[in-house]
Design a protein around this motif. Structure first.
Motif, short mmCIF file in Angstrom:
data_model
loop_
_atom_site.label_atom_id
_atom_site.label_comp_id
_atom_site.label_asym_id
_atom_site.label_seq_id
_atom_site.Cartn_x
_atom_site.Cartn_y
_atom_site.Cartn_z
N TRP A 38 -16.39 2.46 -9.13
CA TRP A 38 -16.61 3.90 -9.25
C TRP A 38 -15.82 4.42 -10.44
CZ3 TRP A 38 -14.07 1.92 -4.83
CH2 TRP A 38 -12.70 2.16 -4.76
N ARG A 271 -10.54 -10.97 -8.32
CA ARG A 271 -10.52 -10.19 -7.07
C ARG A 271 -10.44 -8.69 -7.34
NH1 ARG A 271 -5.84 -11.43 -4.32
NH2 ARG A 271 -6.65 -10.46 -2.45
N ARG A 273 -7.96 -7.00 -8.19
CA ARG A 273 -6.77 -6.45 -7.51
C ARG A 273 -5.55 -6.71 -8.36
NH1 ARG A 273 -6.70 -6.06 -1.26
NH2 ARG A 273 -4.50 -5.72 -1.69
N PHE A 278 8.36 -5.95 -6.71
CA PHE A 278 9.46 -4.99 -6.55
C PHE A 278 10.76 -5.43 -7.22
CE2 PHE A 278 6.84 -2.64 -3.61
CZ PHE A 278 7.27 -1.35 -3.85
N ARG A 302 4.90 6.20 -3.41
CA ARG A 302 4.05 5.00 -3.53
C ARG A 302 4.20 4.40 -4.91
NH1 ARG A 302 1.61 9.54 -3.74
NH2 ARG A 302 0.34 10.05 -5.54
N CYS A 303 3.85 3.14 -5.00
CA CYS A 303 3.88 2.41 -6.26
C CYS A 303 2.53 1.75 -6.43
CB CYS A 303 4.95 1.32 -6.24
SG CYS A 303 6.59 1.95 -5.87
N LEU C 272 -2.70 -4.27 6.24
CA LEU C 272 -3.52 -3.87 5.09
C LEU C 272 -2.76 -4.10 3.79
CD1 LEU C 272 -5.29 -0.55 6.21
CD2 LEU C 272 -6.34 -2.81 5.84
N ALA C 273 -1.47 -3.74 3.80
CA ALA C 273 -0.68 -3.91 2.58
C ALA C 273 -0.57 -5.38 2.20
CB ALA C 273 0.72 -3.31 2.77
N GLY C 275 -2.91 -7.45 2.53
CA GLY C 275 -4.24 -7.94 2.16
C GLY C 275 -4.98 -8.61 3.30
N ASN C 403 -10.66 6.37 -1.01
CA ASN C 403 -9.70 6.30 -2.11
C ASN C 403 -10.02 7.29 -3.23
OD1 ASN C 403 -7.84 4.14 -1.26
ND2 ASN C 403 -9.76 3.01 -1.11
N GLN C 404 -11.33 7.53 -3.45
CA GLN C 404 -11.68 8.51 -4.47
C GLN C 404 -11.33 9.92 -4.01
OE1 GLN C 404 -15.31 6.30 -4.14
NE2 GLN C 404 -15.85 7.09 -6.14
N GLN C 417 1.57 8.60 4.14
CA GLN C 417 0.67 7.62 3.52
C GLN C 417 -0.62 7.42 4.29
OE1 GLN C 417 2.34 3.96 2.17
NE2 GLN C 417 3.03 5.04 0.37
N ARG C 444 -6.63 2.28 0.52
CA ARG C 444 -5.81 1.17 0.06
C ARG C 444 -4.37 1.56 0.32
NH1 ARG C 444 -8.88 1.08 -4.22
NH2 ARG C 444 -7.48 2.42 -5.38
N ARG C 446 -0.70 1.62 -0.49
CA ARG C 446 0.23 1.41 -1.61
C ARG C 446 1.63 1.17 -1.06
NH1 ARG C 446 -3.26 1.23 -5.93
NH2 ARG C 446 -4.16 3.23 -6.49
N PRO C 447 2.33 0.18 -1.60
CA PRO C 447 3.74 0.06 -1.20
C PRO C 447 4.55 1.20 -1.83
CG PRO C 447 3.23 -1.49 -2.98
CD PRO C 447 1.94 -0.77 -2.63
#
Lengths: 376, 98, 467
Positions: A38, A271, A273, A278, A302-303, C272-273, C275, C403-404, C417, C444, C446-447
């Motif tokens: 997208w 992937r 991704r 860290f 967040r990062c 989820l984080a 994967g 996410n969008q 989050q 998604r 995010r850390p």
């Protein structure tokens, strides 16, 4: 199976692809933007959105200055201010030993006739960025620089494209390419697109797309990491970077601190991704908290990382393919493409409509990354 | 909003909420003490500055963010009280100059 | 072995995490257990060690009392237990980053069991952000950990076993109930009975549920059935609440505290984080990690046990924890494959018995449709203050995913989050775009999983020895 015909097929729905589509549509072309996921999925959605002429490679300065002029009237281009604020960008010297390099840089570009970068002393630095640690001794500043809101910019470009009847086709990846008369045929799963002209704005995946047309381009990848914090009351207005450290530090309109600077995470093109490292990102947090001691207790919301293309000389690839008729490349911005978005669309439109451009893009020729083929 | 059913006796400690001494019991969380105060709220949001109070008590809503001993945006529901602890309600976006 | 290294890292010291730790230790593994609470027990057995020493244990019920032995066994098992530690990232390999007492550090492990449990399902309605509105789970935690009850008679709205249990415990403690707004839709019992399994063992559970209901009926407070819509109002705090039942009956009552509950959903942020693949669980209206029969996720050596694997309660959490630990022991070579299989067999039996009643409960207490379709003015994202109306307006422009819409509205970008808005976002998109919710997906993640400070992260670099 029907084939959809356009004058130009732009592959890649990032900001450069959207900007190209917008300018081409305004030049009367029927344009499709073909995007695997997208609009703004990768680099455009993960950028810190710095609008920076400061410290540009000499070869990029002419188009960067033109782009800056366009940013200052961005509303007239896309109908939205894109969250752009021209609060300046600074490159800070923490110690006296870092000043000579900044002074040399200023002298070098002044000798070339440019005046957009200016040396300031510690007192002026303190006035511009009171939150900065007092140990800093001076800086190079570009006062007309600034930053924008990346998501607002994507939305503005997308809406401007839609207003010009650009077809934005998402969730549609190009799988193969064929020649059909004077047209390229792009095969995307169940859909087919044909157009005499294709713009390759596929970002990190641009070399893979180029290869489908026979262009073998050496292209690296980067995954710059970013930190965004909780919202804070106003702390600073300009964007700050530092000599000798991987740090870019600014505050968004929302009040969050946006901390980047090019520290690299891991990218996986297959992937689609990327991931944060860290132990590496800790260097950025350390730099931020040493330059701005008050932020040590600020919480990270967040990062992330964004995947984008990087060339060996860190200059973009902008220009017609030397091999494939009608194929024009625009990628490889190597971590600093956001500011160039408005002008790159105009350049590509020159190349497509006129076949040439008066703008200085010789240094960005695709051929420089295609040495093997040239030698052969 | 809430009241304690027993007198903690020897387990009683004193914490300070916005400078005011308040009794608390060892083992309970800062958020639990905040919910016994006459003021219903423990922070105001950084956007509309609307008042919020502890909601989930298990660390997943982040409504009970308060300043604890100088460290801001701490989850009060995950923070056990300690004698002499200083808690401050947060109002709007944090200001770092303070 | 370095002090920062263990064979197995367990995240969460609830029923699953404690059971996994005890089993893994008995198989000779070195084990580290991280938990964000100050004491073991998870949510179900919160503060069990403290409360077990007091007379108030009596009014919290037998299921709660059972936690005391588990906590004692866990304490004695030899696992390295790190309470009050917040895990904020796990990198492949595995390196886990945590903050404890304001200090960040990283530890390594060869396998990970995520036993991070469940959270109450976010059920937004206008006014749910007002001080005075809390979850039933929050009130129960206040009862267990602080011996605190609402000052004035409390309104309770929701469905599921937890409101019934809490009301029973509250009455036993001397608290007062103003009324119960039962949000279970009409006709649910009939639909659920089809899922009622055979077997006598379950009658005890049903009897327990019925006995709660009888005790509550005796207390004499109003019970309003089939409530479909709620609205909380007040200036700076809850002052009144408005409800509307399925048949159109409406009411408005003064209220100081309203407790809400619409079931629980697994905590899926950590998987989820990492994967790990997840799939939609139609019966529980949530995502659950894809797991094999040992609880292993799509990521090798990452396991999920307990309610994080799909809501099953403490009785299911313990065997799941033991099964995962046995597999880890086999992987790491302290237990043969065959021995692990034999040891797992009785645990699988316990698990299957514990889960037998679940489809019935899932069907009986499935959330009412309004939970997923809040009125336009409702704040869906509590952190960034984004309304359902804003999300709906975005959802019909193109065909954006979560996410969008997150990028454009900032919903899900605040400190929680997306833990409070993720599912509502998914359902709003699904409805607006007329597609199944399971196809919409989730944010998604995010850390970092918890908001570590810049200084804590920086300290990881400052402690690095010079190269």
């Amino acid at each position: 199976m029907s084939t959809e015909a356009f004058d130009v097929a732009v592959v890649g729905g990032g900001l450069h692809g959207l900007s190209a589509a917008l300018h081409l549509a305004r030049a009367g072309r029927r344009v499709a933007v073909i995007e695997r996921r997208w609009t703004g999925r990768h680099a455009s959605g993960a950028t810190a959105a710095g609008v920076r002429t400061l410290g540009r490679d000499i070869a990029e300065i002419p188009i960067s200055l033109e782009a800056m002029e366009m940013w200052h009237r961005i509303t007239t281009i896309v109908g939205d201010p894109c969250g752009f604020h021209a609060h300046g960008q600074l490159r800070v010297a923490e110690i006296a030993e870092h000043m000579p390099a900044l002074l040399q840089r200023e002298a070098k570009i002044r000798a070339l006739g440019y005046t957009h970068e200016e040396i300031i002393d510690a007192a002026e630095l303190r006035r511009l960025v009171p939150a900065l640690s007092p140990h800093c001794v001076g800086a190079l500043v570009a006062r007309r620089d600034g930053a924008a809101d990346p998501h607002r910019t994507i939305l503005a470009y997308r809406r401007a494209c839609e207003a010009e009847n650009v077809a934005i086709v998402e969730n549609c990846g190009v799988e193969s390419v064929d020649r059909q008369g004077d047209d390229w045929l792009l095969v995307c799963g169940q859909r087919r697109f044909r157009a005499p002209v294709v713009v390759n704005a596929a970002g990190a995946w641009a070399a893979r797309l180029a290869a489908l047309f026979g262009d073998e381009i050496a292209l690296g990848v980067r995954a710059s990491m970013m930190i965004v914090t909780e919202r804070l009351a106003p702390l600073l207005a300009p964007v700050v970077s530092v000599v000798g450290r991987a740090l870019s530090f600014k505050q968004s309109d929302q009040g969050t601190l946006v901390i980047g600077g090019g520290l690299q995470g891991a990218a996986d093109l297959d992937r689609e991704r990327s991931s944060v490292n860290f132990a590496e990102l800790a260097k950025g947090a350390r730099a931020a908290s040493e330059l701005f001691p008050a932020v040590r207790g600020v919480r990270i919301a967040r990062c992330w990382t964004g995947i984008e293309a990087q060339t060996h000389d860190h200059l973009p690839v902008i220009g017609a393919s030397p091999n494939a008729p009608g194929l024009v490349h625009a990628f490889g911005f190597s971590g600093h493409g956001f500011q160039l978005v408005p002008v790159v669309g105009a350049i590509l439109t020159d190349l497509v409509v006129e076949g040439t451009t008066r703008r200085e893009i010789a240094a960005f020729a695709p051929r420089r990354l295609m040495q093997e083929r040239v030698a052969a | 909003m809430f009241r304690k059913l027993h007198d903690p006796g020897a387990q009683t400690v004193t914490i300070f909420i916005d400078g005011r001494p308040v009794p608390a019991e060892l083992g309970e969380s800062v958020a639990a003490v905040l919910l016994r105060q006459p003021e219903a709220w423990c922070r105001t949001t950084p956007i509309s500055e609307s008042p919020r109070a502890p909601y989930c008590m298990m660390g997943v809503c982040f409504e009970c963010l308060v300043e604890v001993d100088g460290l801001a945006s701490v989850q009060g529901c995950l923070t056990p009280v300690r004698n002499g602890m200083r808690v401050a309600r947060q109002q709007g976006p944090r200001s770092l100059s303070a | 072995m370095n002090a920062n290294e263990t064979d197995l890292l367990i995240v969460g010291a609830g029923p699953a995490g404690m059971a996994a730790a005890v089993t893994a230790r008995s198989q000779g593994l070195s084990v580290r257990v991280l938990d964000d609470q100050p004491a073991p027990g998870g949510q179900i057995w919160r503060a069990i060690e403290t409360v077990a020493e007091t007379p108030r244990i009596a009014r919290l019920g037998e299921a709660y009392r059972a936690g005391a032995d588990r906590a004692a066994a866990f304490r004695a098992c030899g696992a390295l237990y790190e309470p009050e530690s917040q895990l904020w990232q796990i990198e492949p390999g595995f390196r886990a980053f945590l903050t404890q007492q304001g200090r960040a550090r990283s530890v390594t492990a060869r396998a990970v069991i995520l036993a991070t449990g469940a959270q109450e399902r976010p059920a937004p309605f206008p006014g749910w952000t007002l001080p005075g509105v809390l979850t039933v789970g929050a009130a129960q935690i206040l009862l267990k950990t602080a011996d605190s009850v609402p000052t004035s008679p409390v309104w309770i709205a929701g469905c599921g076993p937890l409101p019934l249990l809490y009301m029973t415990q509250l009455l036993a403690a001397g608290g007062q109930i103003a009324g119960f707004l039962d949000t279970t839709p009409r006709g649910r019992l009939g639909a659920a009975l089809r899922h009622l399994p055979q077997g006598l063992g379950l009658l005890a559970d049903l009897a327990k549920g019925l006995s709660w209901s009888l005790a509550l009926r005796r207390a004499g407070f109003p019970i309003i059935r089939h409530v479909a819509e709620l609205r909380a109002e007040g200036e700076g705090r809850l002052e009144s609440l408005h409800y509307r039942a399925e048949d159109g009956r409406e009411g408005e009552v003064a209220a100081e505290v309203l407790l809400v509950h619409e079931g629980v959903v697994p905590n899926i942020h950590a998987p989820l984080a990492l994967g790990c693949a997840v799939s939609w669980h139609a019966g529980q209206h949530c995502y659950v990690p894809d797991l094999d029969s040992w609880g292993e996720t799509s990521q090798p050596n990452v396991f999920v046990a307990g309610d994080g694997a799909g809501v099953g309660g403490a009785e299911a959490a313990e065997p799941r924890g033991r099964i995962a630990a046995l597999r880890v022991a086999a992987r790491l070579g302290t237990l043969g494959e065959g021995a692990a299989e034999s040891a797992a067999r009785p645990e699988r039996g316990r698990l299957s018995r514990a889960l037998a009643l679940r489809p019935f409960l899932d069907a009986l207490y499935a959330p009412r449709p309004q939970v997923f379709a809040p009125a336009d003015e409702t704040l869906v994202c509590r952190c960034e203050e984004v309304t359902a109306g804003e999300l709906r307006a975005r959802a019909v422009q193109g065909r954006p995913g979560p996410n969008q819409i997150k990028a454009f509205t900032r919903a899900g970008m605040g400190p929680c989050q997306g833990r409070q808005c993720g599912y509502t976002m998914a359902h709003i998109i699904a409805t607006a775009q007329n597609r199944p919710v399971e196809e919409v997906g989730f944010y998604r993640i995010r850390p970092p999983l918890k908001p570590v400070t810049l200084g804590e992260l920086a300290s990881l670099d400052e402690r690095e020895p010079a190269a």
